[in-house]
Design an enzyme around this catalytic site. Structure first.
Site, PDB file in Angstrom:
ATOM      1  N   ASP A  84      53.331-106.719  66.805  1.00  0.00           N
ATOM      2  CA  ASP A  84      52.291-106.601  65.795  1.00  0.00           C
ATOM      3  C   ASP A  84      51.357-105.439  66.129  1.00  0.00           C
ATOM      4  O   ASP A  84      50.935-105.266  67.271  1.00  0.00           O
ATOM      5  CB  ASP A  84      51.505-107.929  65.796  1.00  0.00           C
ATOM      6  CG  ASP A  84      50.563-108.071  64.626  1.00  0.00           C
ATOM      7  OD1 ASP A  84      51.046-108.053  63.481  1.00  0.00           O
ATOM      8  OD2 ASP A  84      49.347-108.209  64.858  1.00  0.00           O
ATOM      9  N   ASP A 108      53.464-108.450  54.317  1.00  0.00           N
ATOM     10  CA  ASP A 108      52.192-107.766  54.048  1.00  0.00           C
ATOM     11  C   ASP A 108      52.234-106.912  52.783  1.00  0.00           C
ATOM     12  O   ASP A 108      51.216-106.338  52.398  1.00  0.00           O
ATOM     13  CB  ASP A 108      51.837-106.836  55.221  1.00  0.00           C
ATOM     14  CG  ASP A 108      51.529-107.594  56.497  1.00  0.00           C
ATOM     15  OD1 ASP A 108      51.001-108.710  56.414  1.00  0.00           O
ATOM     16  OD2 ASP A 108      51.822-107.049  57.586  1.00  0.00           O
TER      17      ASP A 108
HETATM   18  C1  GLC Z   1      49.960-107.227  61.130  1.00  0.00           C
HETATM   19  C2  GLC Z   1      50.630-108.392  60.450  1.00  0.00           C
HETATM   20  C3  GLC Z   1      49.673-108.964  59.444  1.00  0.00           C
HETATM   21  C4  GLC Z   1      48.442-109.449  60.173  1.00  0.00           C
HETATM   22  C5  GLC Z   1      47.845-108.335  61.024  1.00  0.00           C
HETATM   23  C6  GLC Z   1      46.867-108.878  61.997  1.00  0.00           C
HETATM   24  O1  GLC Z   1      49.666-106.213  60.246  1.00  0.00           O
HETATM   25  O2  GLC Z   1      51.843-107.982  59.879  1.00  0.00           O
HETATM   26  O3  GLC Z   1      50.238-109.993  58.691  1.00  0.00           O
HETATM   27  O4  GLC Z   1      47.492-109.901  59.255  1.00  0.00           O
HETATM   28  O5  GLC Z   1      48.821-107.676  61.784  1.00  0.00           O
HETATM   29  O6  GLC Z   1      47.532-109.537  63.044  1.00  0.00           O
END
Ligand code: GLC
Ligand code: CA
Length: 533
Positions: free
Chosen positions: A221, A336
């Site tokens: 992530d 996302d």
């Molecule tokens: C990444 C994930 C997303 C999340 C963010 C914070 O972008 O794909 O879903 O909200 O990280 O962890």
């Protein structure tokens, strides 16, 4: 130019062949795949129950090779699992560690690998580390997070903003100690301080915990975040190509090199990173010298409008930038982003799939893409995500019954109105369905060295058509995709060639390569004799 590209295509066969370079990945958002206990939320037992849909070893199943599992760890769910309160346990809503072990065993038994989501940039504010850190200025864990005094006169220490724009500043004041803490997402997701070696060690232990359990790798992530300017300097007011001080810093590559060493200490493990880089030239740096990520996601590809020229350009630019050791990967949807079938329109779903699964690179499919799931409008009283992403996270549509086969209870997000029609059961035995097309496409790819591992080179094509060759040894495939709503004609060579697959159901037989007619939004794969160009 032509010659340069051709030479490059030939040279690229030197990439080492690994499972993750030749796999088709499938992303599962656990809350939305299959509920097993009627609480309306998907869980690990549910996923086990549906593994045969993904790959039962026969072309009756989708045929994917690997699963990327979005977070299932203990979490208060402020960001639905991306706010982790215990990295080494399963949240009760998804099951228990034993369920995870069973899922992994059941997947491996079917030849499916599993990579899990590693969320190293921030924890939940309920994580014991943060609870300790916020307890007092002198707490030993204080420096595991990023704290700063208000700027003189009050207010946040600098101008960094949360990615979740509605929160404005990336800083929240903690009244107990009078200092601000940093969070590039929700205030409930405090950022870890990656300048602290103890943090680096702690996350490495988390990786080892899951690697020792047998996971095949990680989706990392926000892999371009983690490290922020140590002096916490504000970003320039107008970026104009100038680097930001809170993203994509040089030091983040040291972390990726360390993680790669961890992975290489096990056999056959990989990491794909969520990297939001301002340019492909910045993105390519995340491969390092074959000592960082296995590959970063390429969101420049995902971001293209549905135009042949745009996709040809972004793929071409990426192919030219990649060093010989680097292998591309592509995706069109994730949890996302608005789903591809919504962004491009359902009429293009097959052509988009054909593109994704025939380019040189590892494809990532998002659950539901294979049946044409689209973004679901969410009534205001059902909105649960802080950042507008509910529409692309709705329950998987398995059948036409009330809970869509997803749940016997009340689903956590609304089920699409078209689920009675758009579902796995309705498409499974219909040879003309999108699901049947995905199955044929994936199984064709499985049997084709050219598609899995071969070289890539573009073919000249008229406006609106993207055509290319994929070749390995004596297998030569020509692919042509008509991005327009009009018929098109393209020359792919001379003589006749058998059609391996077309997005037009029922189109088979031979093509006259000198003048291949494409229906609106049609894509085809043809086996040629190696004479094209
Ligand atoms: C990444 C994930 C997303 C999340 C963010 C914070 O972008 O794909 O879903 O909200 O990280 O962890
Ligand atoms: Ca459940």
């Amino acid at each position: 130019m032509q010659i340069g590209i051709w030479l490059r295509a030939v040279g690229s066969t030197s990439v080492e062949r690994t499972w993750w370079r030749e796999s088709v990945f499938y992303q599962i958002y656990p809350r939305s795949f299959q509920d097993s206990n009627g609480d309306g939320i998907g869980d690990l037992q549910g996923i086990i129950r549906r593994l045969d849909h993904l790959n039962d070893g026969t072309p009756a199943s989708l045929g994917i090779d690997a699963i990327w599992l979005s977070p299932f760890y203990r979490s208060p769910m402020a960001d639905f699992g991306y706010d982790v309160s215990d990295y080494c346990d399963v949240d009760p809503v998804f099951g228990r560690l034993a369920d995870f072990d069973l899922l992994l065993a059941e997947a491996h038994r079917r030849g499916i690998r599993i990579i899990v989501d590693l969320v190293p940039g921030h924890t939940s504010d309920q994580h014991p580390w943060f609870q300790e850190a916020r307890a007092s200025l002198g707490n030993p864990k204080r420096d595991w997070y990023v704290w700063a005094k208000p700027r003189p006169g009050g207010g946040p220490p600098n101008n960094w903003r949360s990615v979740f724009t509605r929160f404005g500043s990336a800083w929240t004041l903690d009244p107990e100690t009078g200092e601000y803490y940093l969070h590039h997402f929700l205030p409930q997701q405090p950022d870890l301080n990656w300048w602290n070696d103890a943090v680096r060690d702690a996350i490495e232990s988390v990786m080892r915990f899951w690697l020792d359990r047998g996971v095949d790798g990680f989706r990392i992530d926000v892999a371009h975040g983690l490290v922020r300017d140590q002096q916490l300097r504000s970003n320039p007011r107008f970026l104009l190509g100038r680097p930001r001080r809170n993203w994509d810093l040089e030091e983040v590559h040291a972390i990726h090199r360390r993680w790669r060493k961890v992975l290489d200490g096990y056999s056959d493990r990989m990491a794909v990173g969520e990297v939001d880089a301002p340019s492909l030239a910045r993105l390519v740096r995340y491969y390092g010298n074959d000592d960082e990520l296995s590959f970063p996601f390429n969101f420049h590809f995902l971001g293209q409008p549905w135009r042949a020229e745009r996709f040809r350009a972004v793929v071409g630019q990426w192919e030219r930038l990649l060093p010989a050791h680097a292998w591309p990967d592509y995706t069109l949807s994730n949890h996302d982003r608005s789903r591809a079938a919504t962004r491009y329109g359902l009429a293009r779903a097959r052509a988009a799939a054909l593109l994704l699964l025939t380019l040189r690179g590892t494809p990532f499919i998002y659950y539901g893409e294979e049946i044409g799931m689209t973004d679901v409008p969410i009534p205001p009283d059902r909105v649960v995500d802080v950042h507008g992403r509910d529409p692309e996270r709705t329950p998987m549509q398995w059948d036409g019954t009330q809970g869509a086969g997803f749940t016997a209870g009340a689903p956590w997000l609304p089920i699409a109105a078209d689920a009675t029609r758009v579902n796995v059961a309705a498409q499974r035995d219909d040879p003309a369905s999108l699901l049947s097309f995905y199955r044929r496409l994936i199984w064709m790819r499985r049997g084709s060295p050219a598609l899995r591992a071969g070289t890539y080179r573009t073919l000249p094509a008229p406006r609106g058509v993207f055509a290319y060759l994929r070749e390995a040894n004596d297998e030569h495939l020509a692919i042509a995709i008509n991005f327009t709503d009009r018929e098109a004609r393209v020359r792919l060579g001379t003589g006749a060639a058998p059609i391996l697959l077309s997005t037009q159901h029922g189109r088979d037989g031979e093509l006259d390569l000198a003048a291949v007619a494409l229906a609106p939004n049609e894509g085809i794969v043809a086996r040629i004799g190696g004479q094209a160009g």
